[in-house]
Design a protein around this motif. Structure first.
Motif, PDB file in Angstrom:
ATOM      1  N   SER A  45       0.825  -1.208   0.000  1.00 57.30           N
ATOM      2  CA  SER A  45       0.000   0.000   0.000  1.00 57.30           C
ATOM      3  C   SER A  45       0.862   1.262   0.000  1.00 57.30           C
ATOM      4  CB  SER A  45      -0.974  -0.007   1.182  1.00 57.30           C
ATOM      5  OG  SER A  45      -0.276  -0.052   2.406  1.00 57.30           O
ATOM      6  N   LEU A  71      -1.063  -1.989  -7.008  1.00 60.80           N
ATOM      7  CA  LEU A  71      -1.443  -2.853  -5.878  1.00 60.80           C
ATOM      8  C   LEU A  71      -1.517  -4.311  -6.314  1.00 60.80           C
ATOM      9  CD1 LEU A  71      -4.216  -0.790  -4.078  1.00 60.80           C
ATOM     10  CD2 LEU A  71      -2.004  -1.427  -3.154  1.00 60.80           C
ATOM     11  N   GLU A  87      -9.409  -3.047  -1.921  1.00 55.44           N
ATOM     12  CA  GLU A  87      -8.602  -1.843  -2.104  1.00 55.44           C
ATOM     13  C   GLU A  87      -9.524  -0.651  -2.316  1.00 55.44           C
ATOM     14  OE1 GLU A  87      -8.315  -4.064  -4.930  1.00 55.44           O
ATOM     15  OE2 GLU A  87      -6.626  -5.290  -4.317  1.00 55.44           O
TER      16      GLU A  87
END
Length: 145
Positions: A45, A71, A87
């Protein structure tokens, strides 16, 4: 060679202690894998937020797509015991925020309550978007844009 005492108490004690020792070792290994996944999610992240913040010539929607791609590519085949991954990416003003959460697969999930959120991983990363040319010029004190 062998003692004449054939009570069998050692066999009984071993049959009670051995499963506890094996379960303890398995639990320690599983906690180690869990901590590995926590560190991977936090790193992914932060790296995705930093890389997305360095994209100065993209629109907000393109930056979101870029961060989501980062990601997925960074976490691909690295997470070991993750059940579901979520996410969320926010691009606002001069910042990029990346929120990532995941649930961990529990080996004996039937025995554990669903409300137990002990094995849930959450990470939030934020990076400031800076245009390098404008930043250097503002530091030098020149207003040539």
């Amino acid at each position: 060679m062998f003692s004449e005492n054939k009570n069998g108490y050692m066999t009984i004690e071993t049959s009670m202690v051995f499963p506890v020792i094996v379960m303890g070792v398995v639990f320690v290994i599983y906690v180690g894998v869990y901590l590995y996944d926590v560190s991977v999610i936090k790193q992914v992240s932060h790296v995705a937020a930093l890389r997305a913040s360095q994209q100065t010539d993209l629109t907000s929607s393109e930056i979101k797509a870029f961060a989501k791609n980062q990601l997925n590519s960074l976490a691909d085949k690295k997470l070991l015991v993750i059940e579901e991954k979520k996410e969320e990416i926010e691009v606002s003003g001069g910042k990029v925020k990346v929120f990532m959460s995941a649930k961990v697969k529990m080996p004996f999930s039937i025995l554990l309550s669903e409300k137990l959120k002990l094995w849930e991983i959450k990470s939030e990363a934020e990076a400031v978007r800076v245009n390098p040319v404008k930043n250097i010029r503002s530091i030098r004190g020149s207003d040539d844009s």
